[in-house]
Design an enzyme around this catalytic site. Sequence first.
Site, mmCIF file in Angstrom:
data_model
loop_
_atom_site.group_PDB
_atom_site.id
_atom_site.type_symbol
_atom_site.label_atom_id
_atom_site.label_comp_id
_atom_site.label_asym_id
_atom_site.label_seq_id
_atom_site.Cartn_x
_atom_site.Cartn_y
_atom_site.Cartn_z
ATOM 1 N N HIS A 38 0.816 -1.228 0.000
ATOM 2 C CA HIS A 38 0.000 0.000 0.000
ATOM 3 C C HIS A 38 0.848 1.277 0.000
ATOM 4 C CE1 HIS A 38 -2.924 3.040 1.050
ATOM 5 N NE2 HIS A 38 -2.414 3.165 2.255
ATOM 6 N N HIS A 64 3.648 7.011 5.282
ATOM 7 C CA HIS A 64 2.446 7.705 5.779
ATOM 8 C C HIS A 64 1.625 6.927 6.811
ATOM 9 C CE1 HIS A 64 0.155 5.397 2.718
ATOM 10 N NE2 HIS A 64 -0.878 5.648 3.449
ATOM 11 N N ASP A 65 1.746 5.611 6.832
ATOM 12 C CA ASP A 65 0.965 4.830 7.802
ATOM 13 C C ASP A 65 1.792 4.265 8.952
ATOM 14 O OD1 ASP A 65 -1.664 5.106 6.876
ATOM 15 O OD2 ASP A 65 -1.478 3.445 5.461
ATOM 16 N N GLU A 68 0.680 5.649 12.513
ATOM 17 C CA GLU A 68 -0.692 5.239 12.867
ATOM 18 C C GLU A 68 -0.815 3.733 13.101
ATOM 19 O OE1 GLU A 68 -3.872 7.082 10.623
ATOM 20 O OE2 GLU A 68 -4.953 5.184 10.601
ATOM 21 N N ASP A 69 -0.178 2.945 12.253
ATOM 22 C CA ASP A 69 -0.475 1.507 12.232
ATOM 23 C C ASP A 69 0.628 0.586 12.741
ATOM 24 O OD1 ASP A 69 -2.984 1.978 11.190
ATOM 25 O OD2 ASP A 69 -2.328 1.823 9.111
ATOM 26 N N ASP A 125 -3.302 8.435 -1.253
ATOM 27 C CA ASP A 125 -3.752 7.377 -0.332
ATOM 28 C C ASP A 125 -5.191 6.985 -0.684
ATOM 29 O OD1 ASP A 125 -3.693 5.711 1.986
ATOM 30 O OD2 ASP A 125 -4.571 7.314 3.199
HETATM 31 ZN ZN ZN Z 1 -2.698 4.644 3.750
#
Ligand code: ZN
Length: 181
Positions: A38, A64-65, A68-69, A125
Amino acid sequence: MNRTFDSTSRQLLEAASFAARAHDGQYRKDGETPYASHPFRVCLIVRDVFGFDDPRMLITALLHDVIEDTTTDFDDVSEAFGPEIATWVSFLTKDKRLQEDYRERAYLANLMQAPWQVQICKLADIVDNLTDLTRAPAQKRSRTLHRAEQYYAQLQHIAAPEATGPIEIVRKLIDELRQRD
Ligand code: ZN
């Protein structure tokens, strides 16, 4: 296209490895595609679909993630890629301590204050999440589409002229998917 192999280009390559390591063991909604595909795809969309070659945007797309993840935090990103990239990534990070509705509103409000380069990464995204929809179960499909529409409702107002093309691509993609539903 940037043809010099400077330290920023090297950081871009490092960001790909960093993202792959951070997302190790995670999968996309189909349950079989490794999650790292992704951020790689988002990076490709920023460059090849939207046409931006600013390495900072490409690095941000790759990362970018991760805050957050994954267990990666702001300081980890800042240490490896500097405070500007870490700040750009944090603009793309939802605050999971908040209740969902409030979290989404806070996220979007924050994103609308972000540099346009970060806003372009968010549009990429969305393009990837929508493009990936065909592989997701029906319930997740309508949820992702609904969320993309909510984001689009705000992001279509990005003032930077650089965003005009990407906004149009997202709008067409949403229209296409809505017609198919
Ligand atoms: Zn994303």
